[in-house]
Scaffold this motif. Structure first.
Motif, PDB file in Angstrom:
ATOM      1  N   ASP A 100       0.886  -1.173   0.000  1.00 31.23           N
ATOM      2  CA  ASP A 100       0.000   0.000   0.000  1.00 31.23           C
ATOM      3  C   ASP A 100       0.916   1.213   0.000  1.00 31.23           C
ATOM      4  N   GLU A 101       1.158   1.761  -1.200  1.00 26.25           N
ATOM      5  CA  GLU A 101       2.173   2.807  -1.374  1.00 26.25           C
ATOM      6  C   GLU A 101       1.545   4.191  -1.375  1.00 26.25           C
ATOM      7  N   HIS A 102       2.260   5.135  -0.755  1.00 28.27           N
ATOM      8  CA  HIS A 102       1.807   6.514  -0.668  1.00 28.27           C
ATOM      9  C   HIS A 102       2.969   7.460  -0.907  1.00 28.27           C
ATOM     10  N   SER A 103       2.655   8.735  -1.047  1.00 31.92           N
ATOM     11  CA  SER A 103       3.685   9.770  -1.003  1.00 31.92           C
ATOM     12  C   SER A 103       4.046  10.038   0.456  1.00 31.92           C
ATOM     13  N   HIS A 104       5.168  10.726   0.670  1.00 31.83           N
ATOM     14  CA  HIS A 104       5.531  11.116   2.038  1.00 31.83           C
ATOM     15  C   HIS A 104       4.417  11.966   2.659  1.00 31.83           C
ATOM     16  N   ALA A 105       3.922  12.925   1.884  1.00 34.18           N
ATOM     17  CA  ALA A 105       2.869  13.799   2.411  1.00 34.18           C
ATOM     18  C   ALA A 105       1.626  12.996   2.751  1.00 34.18           C
ATOM     19  N   GLY A 106       1.311  12.025   1.901  1.00 35.94           N
ATOM     20  CA  GLY A 106       0.143  11.203   2.176  1.00 35.94           C
ATOM     21  C   GLY A 106       0.292  10.398   3.448  1.00 35.94           C
ATOM     22  N   MET A 107       1.451   9.779   3.648  1.00 35.17           N
ATOM     23  CA  MET A 107       1.671   8.999   4.870  1.00 35.17           C
ATOM     24  C   MET A 107       1.644   9.887   6.105  1.00 35.17           C
ATOM     25  N   ALA A 108       2.312  11.038   6.034  1.00 37.41           N
ATOM     26  CA  ALA A 108       2.316  11.939   7.190  1.00 37.41           C
ATOM     27  C   ALA A 108       0.904  12.382   7.535  1.00 37.41           C
ATOM     28  N   ASN A 109       0.122  12.696   6.517  1.00 38.10           N
ATOM     29  CA  ASN A 109      -1.255  13.119   6.771  1.00 38.10           C
ATOM     30  C   ASN A 109      -2.115  11.974   7.300  1.00 38.10           C
ATOM     31  N   ARG A 110      -1.837  10.753   6.904  1.00 41.24           N
ATOM     32  CA  ARG A 110      -2.576   9.617   7.440  1.00 41.24           C
ATOM     33  C   ARG A 110      -2.324   9.478   8.939  1.00 41.24           C
ATOM     34  N   TYR A 111      -1.062   9.638   9.347  1.00 42.64           N
ATOM     35  CA  TYR A 111      -0.757   9.590  10.779  1.00 42.64           C
ATOM     36  C   TYR A 111      -1.429  10.742  11.530  1.00 42.64           C
ATOM     37  N   ALA A 155      -7.277   7.650   7.489  1.00 42.06           N
ATOM     38  CA  ALA A 155      -6.482   7.708   8.718  1.00 42.06           C
ATOM     39  C   ALA A 155      -5.734   6.394   8.915  1.00 42.06           C
ATOM     40  N   LEU A 156      -4.539   6.501   9.470  1.00 36.30           N
ATOM     41  CA  LEU A 156      -3.740   5.327   9.798  1.00 36.30           C
ATOM     42  C   LEU A 156      -3.656   5.230  11.317  1.00 36.30           C
ATOM     43  N   ASN A 157      -4.239   4.196  11.866  1.00 38.69           N
ATOM     44  CA  ASN A 157      -4.237   3.958  13.319  1.00 38.69           C
ATOM     45  C   ASN A 157      -3.605   2.603  13.602  1.00 38.69           C
ATOM     46  N   PRO A 158      -2.291   2.575  13.820  1.00 41.71           N
ATOM     47  CA  PRO A 158      -1.626   1.299  14.095  1.00 41.71           C
ATOM     48  C   PRO A 158      -2.158   0.653  15.377  1.00 41.71           C
ATOM     49  N   ASP A 159      -2.114  -0.669  15.402  1.00 41.03           N
ATOM     50  CA  ASP A 159      -2.389  -1.351  16.670  1.00 41.03           C
ATOM     51  C   ASP A 159      -1.309  -1.007  17.680  1.00 41.03           C
ATOM     52  N   VAL A 160      -0.075  -0.935  17.212  1.00 39.56           N
ATOM     53  CA  VAL A 160       1.035  -0.584  18.105  1.00 39.56           C
ATOM     54  C   VAL A 160       2.066   0.221  17.332  1.00 39.56           C
ATOM     55  N   THR A 161       2.554   1.281  17.950  1.00 44.27           N
ATOM     56  CA  THR A 161       3.676   2.051  17.420  1.00 44.27           C
ATOM     57  C   THR A 161       4.886   1.808  18.303  1.00 44.27           C
ATOM     58  N   VAL A 162       6.028   1.585  17.667  1.00 45.74           N
ATOM     59  CA  VAL A 162       7.286   1.336  18.362  1.00 45.74           C
ATOM     60  C   VAL A 162       8.285   2.402  17.928  1.00 45.74           C
ATOM     61  N   ILE A 163       8.881   3.089  18.885  1.00 45.17           N
ATOM     62  CA  ILE A 163       9.892   4.090  18.568  1.00 45.17           C
ATOM     63  C   ILE A 163      11.061   3.949  19.532  1.00 45.17           C
ATOM     64  N   GLU A 185       3.257  11.730  16.004  1.00 47.15           N
ATOM     65  CA  GLU A 185       1.965  11.465  15.376  1.00 47.15           C
ATOM     66  C   GLU A 185       1.662   9.965  15.346  1.00 47.15           C
ATOM     67  N   ALA A 186       2.676   9.163  15.043  1.00 44.65           N
ATOM     68  CA  ALA A 186       2.469   7.713  14.996  1.00 44.65           C
ATOM     69  C   ALA A 186       2.115   7.169  16.371  1.00 44.65           C
ATOM     70  N   ALA A 187       2.730   7.728  17.415  1.00 45.07           N
ATOM     71  CA  ALA A 187       2.412   7.285  18.773  1.00 45.07           C
ATOM     72  C   ALA A 187       0.990   7.683  19.158  1.00 45.07           C
ATOM     73  N   LEU A 188       0.613   8.920  18.870  1.00 39.61           N
ATOM     74  CA  LEU A 188      -0.724   9.380  19.228  1.00 39.61           C
ATOM     75  C   LEU A 188      -1.809   8.675  18.415  1.00 39.61           C
ATOM     76  N   ALA A 189      -1.469   8.156  17.246  1.00 44.65           N
ATOM     77  CA  ALA A 189      -2.451   7.478  16.405  1.00 44.65           C
ATOM     78  C   ALA A 189      -2.683   6.038  16.819  1.00 44.65           C
ATOM     79  N   ALA A 190      -1.773   5.470  17.618  1.00 45.04           N
ATOM     80  CA  ALA A 190      -1.786   4.037  17.893  1.00 45.04           C
ATOM     81  C   ALA A 190      -2.651   3.678  19.105  1.00 45.04           C
ATOM     82  N   SER A 191      -3.045   2.419  19.134  1.00 46.38           N
ATOM     83  CA  SER A 191      -3.758   1.888  20.309  1.00 46.38           C
ATOM     84  C   SER A 191      -2.796   1.583  21.439  1.00 46.38           C
TER      85      SER A 191
END
Length: 280
Positions: A100-111, A155-163, A185-191
Motif C-alpha cells: 500500500d504505497e503513498h507519497s511522504h505527504a500522504g503517509m504523514a497526513n494519514r498519521y 487515517a492510519l491507526n496502528p495497533d502498536v507504534t514502536v519508537i 503522530e504515529a504514537a498518538l495514532a496508535a492503540s
C-alpha cells in the motif's frame, strides 16, 4: 500509564500476530532492537507501516513476518535497494508481500488524521499519479466551501507504534530530540505504544525542539542502550555507515541473509542487554 520493563516483556505484551505495527524514526532513532525482539519472538502476519522503510523492515520482511507493507519510500539509504523487500515482492520469498504505497505527504497526513481521531485527511497531492488506482486508502473529496477537488487519505491507526528515544524518566515520560520525523503522530495514532530508550533518568531536562511524550500516551518503556544501532541516537551514538554498506551484500543472498539472521538476531549475539539502565 507507562510501565518500565524489559524489552522481551514489552514486546510480548504489546505486539501480537496480525497487528498493524508502525516502527518510526527518521535517519536516527530507528527501533532496531525492538524489531529484532519481534523477530526472536516470531510474531507474524504483520502489516508494517513506515514512512521510509529501510534496513529494519528489510530484516522483518526477510524473516517472513510481514504480510503487508504500508509505506512511502523504500531503500537502503545511500546504498541502494532493499533486497529482501524486492525478493518478497518479485518472487514471494519467503512469503508474498502486499503493498500500500503513498507519497511522504500522504503517509504523514494519514498519521495526523489517526492522531486526531479523524477518519481521513485532506491534502493537495497524488494528481497525475497512478497511486490512487492501486490503493483503497486514497480518494478524492470536493471542498464544501470552494468546490475544489482534493485528495483524501484514510487515517492510519496502528495497533502498536514502536519508537526509540534518548530518555525516559522513572514515571515513563519520554523525550526525543534531534532529527525527528512522525514519531509523535504515529504514537498518538496508535492503540498501544512501546518506546525503547537510551537511558532512564530521574527527570527530563527540557530541550529546544525536543518532543515529549507524556507517560499517559506510552504503554511500556524499555531501557535498551544502543537500541537504534546501526542508526544513531543524537547525543548518544553515531551512525554505523559500514553496516549499511555491508547490508547490501548480506541481503542480496538468501543463504547469507538467513545465516546473518540466525547468528546476529536469533542467536546469542543478537540478544540485547535488557538490564535496566540506572538513573543518573
Amino acid at each position: 500509564m507507562a510501565e518500565i520493563c524489559p524489552l522481551h516483556d514489552a514486546v510480548a505484551e504489546l505486539v501480537h500476530d496480525g497487528d498493524t505495527v508502525a516502527m518510526e524514526g527518521f535517519t536516527h532513532l530507528i527501533p532496531f532492537a525492538a524489531a529484532h525482539e519481534v523477530i526472536r519472538q516470531g510474531i507474524t502476519d504483520l502489516t508494517l507501516a513506515r514512512m521510509t522503510p529501510d534496513v529494519v523492515y528489510d530484516q522483518l520482511i526477510g524473516a517472513g513476518l510481514a504480510r503487508r507493507l504500508v509505506f512511502s519510500w523504500g531503500g537502503n539509504p545511500g546504498v541502494g535497494s532493499l533486497h529482501r523487500f524486492r525478493d518478497a515482492v518479485e518472487n514471494g520469498w519467503p512469503r508474498p508481500l502486499e503493498l500500500d504505497e503513498h507519497s511522504h505527504a500522504g503517509m504523514a497526513n494519514r498519521y495526523v488524521a489517526g492522531a486526531s481521531r479523524l477518519p481521513f485527511a485532506v491534502l493537495r497531492g497524488y494528481r497525475g499519479s497512478d497511486i490512487p488506482s492501486r490503493t483503497d486508502t486514497v480518494a478524492t473529496v470536493v471542498c464544501p466551501f470552494t468546490g475544489e477537488e482534493l485528495a483524501a487519505v484514510a487515517a492510519l491507526n496502528p495497533d502498536v507504534t514502536v519508537i526509540h528515544a534518548q530518555q525516559a524518566d522513572r514515571r515513563g515520560n519520554v523525550q526525543l530530540w534531534g532529527l525527528t520525523g512522525v514519531q509523535k503522530e504515529a504514537a498518538l495514532a496508535a492503540s498501544r505504544v512501546l518506546v525503547t530508550v537510551e537511558e532512564i533518568v530521574p527527570e527530563l531536562t527540557p530541550r529546544p525542539g525536543g518532543v515529549v511524550l507524556p507517560a499517559w500516551v506510552v504503554d511500556a518503556v524499555a531501557a535498551v542502550p544502543g537500541g537504534a544501532h546501526p542508526s544513531y541516537a543524537a547525543g548518544y551514538s553515531v551512525r554505523d555507515n559500514d553496516f549499511y554498506r555491508s547490508w547490501d551484500a548480506i541481503s542480496r543472498d538468501r543463504a547469507a541473509f538467513t545465516a546473518w539472521l540466525d547468528d546476529e538476531v536469533r542467536g546469542a549475539a543478537g540478544r540485547p542487554d535488557e538490564r535496566r539502565t540506572e538513573a543518573r
